[in-house]
Scaffold this motif. Structure first.
Motif, mmCIF file in Angstrom:
data_model
loop_
_atom_site.group_PDB
_atom_site.id
_atom_site.type_symbol
_atom_site.label_atom_id
_atom_site.label_comp_id
_atom_site.label_asym_id
_atom_site.label_seq_id
_atom_site.Cartn_x
_atom_site.Cartn_y
_atom_site.Cartn_z
ATOM 1 N N LEU A 154 0.825 -1.201 0.000
ATOM 2 C CA LEU A 154 0.000 0.000 0.000
ATOM 3 C C LEU A 154 0.865 1.259 0.000
ATOM 4 O O LEU A 154 0.649 2.179 -0.795
ATOM 5 C CB LEU A 154 -0.952 0.004 1.195
ATOM 6 N N PHE A 155 1.858 1.305 0.883
ATOM 7 C CA PHE A 155 2.716 2.487 0.945
ATOM 8 C C PHE A 155 3.515 2.674 -0.340
ATOM 9 O O PHE A 155 3.791 3.811 -0.741
ATOM 10 C CB PHE A 155 3.648 2.428 2.162
ATOM 11 N N ALA A 156 3.899 1.582 -1.006
ATOM 12 C CA ALA A 156 4.617 1.701 -2.280
ATOM 13 C C ALA A 156 3.750 2.423 -3.304
ATOM 14 O O ALA A 156 4.219 3.324 -4.016
ATOM 15 C CB ALA A 156 5.039 0.324 -2.784
ATOM 16 N N LEU A 157 2.492 2.058 -3.397
ATOM 17 C CA LEU A 157 1.589 2.744 -4.324
ATOM 18 C C LEU A 157 1.385 4.192 -3.899
ATOM 19 O O LEU A 157 1.482 5.113 -4.720
ATOM 20 C CB LEU A 157 0.233 2.050 -4.410
ATOM 21 N N LEU A 158 1.103 4.401 -2.626
ATOM 22 C CA LEU A 158 0.836 5.762 -2.151
ATOM 23 C C LEU A 158 2.033 6.676 -2.389
ATOM 24 O O LEU A 158 1.860 7.870 -2.646
ATOM 25 C CB LEU A 158 0.455 5.748 -0.674
ATOM 26 N N GLY A 159 3.237 6.115 -2.329
ATOM 27 C CA GLY A 159 4.441 6.905 -2.563
ATOM 28 C C GLY A 159 4.560 7.435 -3.978
ATOM 29 O O GLY A 159 5.356 8.346 -4.239
ATOM 30 N N THR A 160 3.767 6.907 -4.894
ATOM 31 C CA THR A 160 3.784 7.388 -6.285
ATOM 32 C C THR A 160 2.750 8.483 -6.536
ATOM 33 O O THR A 160 2.719 9.037 -7.623
ATOM 34 C CB THR A 160 3.514 6.230 -7.274
ATOM 35 N N LEU A 161 1.925 8.747 -5.542
ATOM 36 C CA LEU A 161 0.815 9.693 -5.731
ATOM 37 C C LEU A 161 1.191 11.089 -5.245
ATOM 38 O O LEU A 161 1.977 11.241 -4.305
ATOM 39 C CB LEU A 161 -0.418 9.206 -4.971
ATOM 40 N N PRO A 162 0.602 12.105 -5.856
ATOM 41 C CA PRO A 162 0.871 13.468 -5.384
ATOM 42 C C PRO A 162 0.257 13.704 -4.007
ATOM 43 O O PRO A 162 -0.731 13.088 -3.632
ATOM 44 C CB PRO A 162 0.206 14.351 -6.448
ATOM 45 N N ASP A 163 0.876 14.616 -3.281
ATOM 46 C CA ASP A 163 0.407 14.968 -1.936
ATOM 47 C C ASP A 163 -1.066 15.360 -1.915
ATOM 48 O O ASP A 163 -1.757 15.086 -0.939
ATOM 49 C CB ASP A 163 1.242 16.122 -1.384
ATOM 50 N N GLU A 164 -1.529 15.991 -2.972
ATOM 51 C CA GLU A 164 -2.925 16.437 -3.009
ATOM 52 C C GLU A 164 -3.884 15.259 -2.867
ATOM 53 O O GLU A 164 -4.967 15.405 -2.295
ATOM 54 C CB GLU A 164 -3.252 17.179 -4.312
ATOM 55 N N VAL A 165 -3.528 14.116 -3.394
ATOM 56 C CA VAL A 165 -4.382 12.927 -3.283
ATOM 57 C C VAL A 165 -4.335 12.390 -1.852
ATOM 58 O O VAL A 165 -5.358 11.989 -1.289
ATOM 59 C CB VAL A 165 -3.940 11.829 -4.288
ATOM 60 N N LEU A 166 -3.170 12.406 -1.266
ATOM 61 C CA LEU A 166 -2.972 11.820 0.067
ATOM 62 C C LEU A 166 -3.581 12.659 1.183
ATOM 63 O O LEU A 166 -3.960 12.122 2.222
ATOM 64 C CB LEU A 166 -1.481 11.632 0.329
ATOM 65 N N THR A 167 -3.643 13.950 0.969
ATOM 66 C CA THR A 167 -4.110 14.857 2.029
ATOM 67 C C THR A 167 -5.425 15.544 1.688
ATOM 68 O O THR A 167 -5.891 16.386 2.465
ATOM 69 C CB THR A 167 -3.033 15.919 2.336
ATOM 70 N N ALA A 168 -6.029 15.179 0.569
ATOM 71 C CA ALA A 168 -7.318 15.768 0.202
ATOM 72 C C ALA A 168 -8.385 15.340 1.193
ATOM 73 O O ALA A 168 -8.415 14.187 1.622
ATOM 74 C CB ALA A 168 -7.714 15.325 -1.211
#
Length: 169
Positions: free
Chosen positions: A21-35
């Motif tokens: 999960l963290f490997a995938l999340l690490g490829t995403l922009p911050d806006e997706v993670l903190t929206a």
């Protein structure tokens, strides 16, 4: 399979699923993670931060030490790269801890205080199983949030872990 082998396998499964999960999340922009998201924790990062805090609380219970938390949540989650590293560290602690427990130690009852101050008592095995189950639950939240954002979460199912980590024939 004995309880000892199950607990050891499940702590490894948990670390594997978190890593995916963290490997995938690490490829995403911050806006997706903190929206802001329609979830109890508000964001993807805050959801994972909650799961991490709960791991730290249960680790302290297993060690017979105070955890220092007054809540199961933090106001905001740390940056994803910090949370990823911290989660990997605590995941490894649970794997190592499970590897040290004897069959008899799994049944040992540990007395502790819940964050709300109430008394609790559980076997060491049940505490370890709870940490795995708790994170499975919250990885499911995050998977749903990813789908809502138009993204596909990684496959994190137990049968896939067993297939992918099975010894070669």
């Amino acid at each position: 399979m004995s309880l000892t082998r199950h607990v050891r396998m499940l702590t490894r499964y948990n670390a594997w699923a978190n890593q995916r999960l963290f490997a995938l999340l690490g490829t995403l922009p911050d806006e997706v993670l903190t929206a802001p998201r329609p979830t109890g924790f508000g964001t993807i990062v805050n959801t994972l931060s909650h799961a991490h805090v709960v791991d730290l609380i249960w680790r302290a219970h297993l060690q017979g030490q105070p955890h220092g938390f007054t809540s199961r949540n933090t106001a905001t989650g740390p940056p994803l790269h910090e949370l990823r590293r911290a989660q990997a560290d605590v995941d490894q602690w649970f794997v190592d801890y499970a590897d040290t427990l004897s069959d008899a130690a799994h049944d040992e009852i540990v007395h502790f205080r819940f964050v709300d101050g109430g008394a609790g008592a559980m076997s060491r095995a049940d505490m370890l199983l709870h940490t795995v189950n708790h994170k499975t639950y919250h990885r499911g939240y995050v998977a749903d949030l990813l789908y809502q954002a138009g993204l596909k979460p990684p496959v994190m199912d137990l049968p896939v872990f067993l297939r992918d980590t099975a010894p070669a024939p």
